[in-house]
Write a protein that holds these residues in place. Structure first.
Motif, PDB file in Angstrom:
ATOM      1  N   GLN A   1       0.838  -1.192   0.000  1.00 29.72           N
ATOM      2  CA  GLN A   1       0.000   0.000   0.000  1.00 29.72           C
ATOM      3  C   GLN A   1       0.878   1.248   0.000  1.00 29.72           C
ATOM      4  O   GLN A   1       1.956   1.260   0.605  1.00 29.72           O
ATOM      5  CB  GLN A   1      -0.902   0.028   1.231  1.00 29.72           C
ATOM      6  N   VAL A   2       0.416   2.270  -0.659  1.00 27.92           N
ATOM      7  CA  VAL A   2       1.107   3.553  -0.612  1.00 27.92           C
ATOM      8  C   VAL A   2       0.788   4.207   0.736  1.00 27.92           C
ATOM      9  O   VAL A   2      -0.393   4.373   1.078  1.00 27.92           O
ATOM     10  CB  VAL A   2       0.654   4.466  -1.762  1.00 27.92           C
ATOM     11  N   PRO A   3       1.797   4.538   1.537  1.00 26.70           N
ATOM     12  CA  PRO A   3       1.517   5.175   2.828  1.00 26.70           C
ATOM     13  C   PRO A   3       0.672   6.434   2.667  1.00 26.70           C
ATOM     14  O   PRO A   3       0.894   7.225   1.741  1.00 26.70           O
ATOM     15  CB  PRO A   3       2.918   5.497   3.369  1.00 26.70           C
ATOM     16  N   GLU A   4      -0.283   6.596   3.538  1.00 21.89           N
ATOM     17  CA  GLU A   4      -1.165   7.757   3.486  1.00 21.89           C
ATOM     18  C   GLU A   4      -0.345   9.043   3.545  1.00 21.89           C
ATOM     19  O   GLU A   4       0.507   9.214   4.419  1.00 21.89           O
ATOM     20  CB  GLU A   4      -2.149   7.705   4.661  1.00 21.89           C
ATOM     21  N   GLY A   5      -0.584   9.933   2.599  1.00 22.75           N
ATOM     22  CA  GLY A   5       0.122  11.208   2.561  1.00 22.75           C
ATOM     23  C   GLY A   5       1.166  11.303   1.472  1.00 22.75           C
ATOM     24  O   GLY A   5       1.674  12.389   1.200  1.00 22.75           O
ATOM     25  N   LEU A   6       1.509  10.173   0.829  1.00 16.75           N
ATOM     26  CA  LEU A   6       2.516  10.200  -0.226  1.00 16.75           C
ATOM     27  C   LEU A   6       1.844  10.220  -1.598  1.00 16.75           C
ATOM     28  O   LEU A   6       0.950   9.409  -1.870  1.00 16.75           O
ATOM     29  CB  LEU A   6       3.431   8.972  -0.155  1.00 16.75           C
ATOM     30  N   ASP A   7       2.265  11.147  -2.476  1.00 19.29           N
ATOM     31  CA  ASP A   7       1.845  11.052  -3.868  1.00 19.29           C
ATOM     32  C   ASP A   7       2.668   9.959  -4.539  1.00 19.29           C
ATOM     33  O   ASP A   7       3.588   9.392  -3.943  1.00 19.29           O
ATOM     34  CB  ASP A   7       1.987  12.400  -4.579  1.00 19.29           C
ATOM     35  N   LEU A   8       2.352   9.632  -5.804  1.00 22.77           N
ATOM     36  CA  LEU A   8       2.989   8.477  -6.430  1.00 22.77           C
ATOM     37  C   LEU A   8       4.462   8.723  -6.755  1.00 22.77           C
ATOM     38  O   LEU A   8       5.251   7.769  -6.764  1.00 22.77           O
ATOM     39  CB  LEU A   8       2.210   8.062  -7.678  1.00 22.77           C
ATOM     40  N   VAL A   9       4.856   9.955  -7.022  1.00 17.40           N
ATOM     41  CA  VAL A   9       6.278  10.227  -7.241  1.00 17.40           C
ATOM     42  C   VAL A   9       7.063   9.943  -5.971  1.00 17.40           C
ATOM     43  O   VAL A   9       8.099   9.264  -5.990  1.00 17.40           O
ATOM     44  CB  VAL A   9       6.490  11.680  -7.715  1.00 17.40           C
ATOM     45  N   HIS A  10       6.581  10.440  -4.836  1.00 21.28           N
ATOM     46  CA  HIS A  10       7.281  10.186  -3.571  1.00 21.28           C
ATOM     47  C   HIS A  10       7.131   8.735  -3.126  1.00 21.28           C
ATOM     48  O   HIS A  10       8.035   8.173  -2.503  1.00 21.28           O
ATOM     49  CB  HIS A  10       6.781  11.142  -2.492  1.00 21.28           C
ATOM     50  N   ALA A  11       5.991   8.112  -3.472  1.00 18.22           N
ATOM     51  CA  ALA A  11       5.816   6.695  -3.128  1.00 18.22           C
ATOM     52  C   ALA A  11       6.834   5.834  -3.860  1.00 18.22           C
ATOM     53  O   ALA A  11       7.355   4.859  -3.304  1.00 18.22           O
ATOM     54  CB  ALA A  11       4.394   6.252  -3.463  1.00 18.22           C
ATOM     55  N   ALA A  12       7.132   6.171  -5.121  1.00 10.62           N
ATOM     56  CA  ALA A  12       8.126   5.406  -5.876  1.00 10.62           C
ATOM     57  C   ALA A  12       9.507   5.525  -5.259  1.00 10.62           C
ATOM     58  O   ALA A  12      10.330   4.611  -5.362  1.00 10.62           O
ATOM     59  CB  ALA A  12       8.159   5.885  -7.330  1.00 10.62           C
ATOM     60  N   ALA A  13       9.780   6.652  -4.608  1.00 11.05           N
ATOM     61  CA  ALA A  13      11.101   6.900  -4.034  1.00 11.05           C
ATOM     62  C   ALA A  13      11.219   6.442  -2.594  1.00 11.05           C
ATOM     63  O   ALA A  13      12.280   6.584  -1.981  1.00 11.05           O
ATOM     64  CB  ALA A  13      11.412   8.404  -4.099  1.00 11.05           C
ATOM     65  N   PHE A  14      10.146   5.867  -2.053  1.00  9.76           N
ATOM     66  CA  PHE A  14      10.103   5.670  -0.605  1.00  9.76           C
ATOM     67  C   PHE A  14      10.572   4.306  -0.130  1.00  9.76           C
ATOM     68  O   PHE A  14      11.509   4.194   0.667  1.00  9.76           O
ATOM     69  CB  PHE A  14       8.684   5.924  -0.104  1.00  9.76           C
ATOM     70  N   HIS A  15       9.918   3.242  -0.608  1.00 10.48           N
ATOM     71  CA  HIS A  15      10.018   1.988   0.136  1.00 10.48           C
ATOM     72  C   HIS A  15      11.417   1.392   0.158  1.00 10.48           C
ATOM     73  O   HIS A  15      11.923   1.030   1.228  1.00 10.48           O
ATOM     74  CB  HIS A  15       9.042   0.947  -0.397  1.00 10.48           C
TER      75      HIS A  15
END
Length: 324
Positions: free
Chosen positions: A107-121
């Protein structure tokens, strides 16, 4: 669909962007429409055939992505089509579609857009496990982070600070140290112009408790020497291009612990630690933590994006926006 293609091993400049057939999910798989994909140093190594696990030619590079579910394969009951998800694969993310096992999605953490979600995990999970699961870092301890303005390094500075550790950032320029200080580092060492071992001992009053090293090369031994007795050294990667050789007498004389962390297998050997990391990282995101994304490129600029990462001209993460 459009995809970056590696047809011969070599520099990123040899990559092409081509139209290739759309993908279909098989049993237990999910088809994801990729919206953003992060660029990581292992992608550079795979394109050059220098990674620990080779990728047979031809292939689409890219490991870390975020997007929306487009179709479910046979036997998959969820998540539903249209759900935002993030995931990681060895190769295949630098494309408009990717097929992955449903177990490989998050799941994409609540509060992250998809650009930041791609850079996160990948980087934030790597940083967390290096600091906590493997490094056993604790509130109040001194943590030295090498490559502190890079992808894993900046994530380690961010997480360690939020968990109450005192971070000494080590990087190759004052500009990069300034980036680490913005993320919470209380001190910095320019390891190209300063003695890393001596400065770590001076700044921490006898040596750091923990060192996180995603860089390798000649600075690894200096960081190890900059630990206090009983300190922990975690090797995470070799962005410098050189795998260091550590004299084991240093480990013996100071009762040091040297461990490694590699993200691909952690779910297999430490599922409870993965669940705890997910819980803590989700909380920190709710509290305002965001990955440092310094550059966003289109897919057509994939060669330039990989070259910038290969030559360490970036801070934080570089992301390809597949919607551009």
């Amino acid at each position: 669909m459009r995809a970056a293609r590696c047809t011969t091993y070599g520099p990123p400049a040899d990559l092409t962007v081509e139209d290739v057939p759309d993908l279909e999910p098989g049993p237990g798989q999910v088809l994801v429409r990729v919206r953003a994909a992060a660029v990581n140093f292992p992608d550079v190594l795979l394109v050059a055939n220098r990674y620990q696990v080779p990728a047979p030619l031809p292939f689409t590079p890219g490991s870390e992505f975020a997007g929306v579910i487009e179709a479910l394969g046979p036997g998959v009951e969820g998540p539903p089509v249209g759900s935002p998800v993030a995931g990681a694969v060895l190769t295949g993310a630098f494309a408009e579609q990717v097929v992955v096992p449903v177990s490989g999605l998050r799941q994409v953490p609540e509060g992250l857009d998809l650009v930041h979600a791609a850079a996160f995990h990948v980087t934030y999970a790597t940083a967390y496990h290096s600091l906590v699961t493997v490094g056993q870092g604790a509130e109040g301890e001194w943590a030295a982070v090498l490559g502190a303005a890079g992808g894993v390094g900046s994530a380690a500075v961010d997480i360690a600070t939020r968990l109450g550790m005192r971070v000494v950032a080590a990087a190759s320029s004052e500009e990069r140290l300034a980036t680490a200080r913005k993320l919470g580092a209380v001190a910095g060492v320019d390891y190209l112009g300063e003695d890393l071992k001596l400065r770590l001992r001076e700044l921490t009053g006898g040596g750091a408790h923990l060192a996180i090293d995603p860089v390798g090369g000649r600075h690894a031994e200096a960081a190890l020497r900059g630990l206090r007795r009983g300190g922990r050294f975690v090797t995470v990667g070799y962005a410098d291009g050189e795998i260091p050789r550590i004299p084991l007498n240093l480990v013996l004389l100071k009762d040091l612990v040297v461990r490694g962390f590699e993200i691909r297998t952690v779910r297999q050997y430490a599922p409870d630690a993965v669940a705890e990391a997910d819980r803590v990282l989700a909380r920190l995101v709710r509290e305002g933590m965001r990955p440092l994304v310094s550059r966003v490129h289109s897919l057509s600029d994939v060669a330039d994006a990989l070259t910038d990462v290969a030559e360490r001209r970036t801070t934080g993460k570089v992301v390809l926006d597949l919607r551009r």
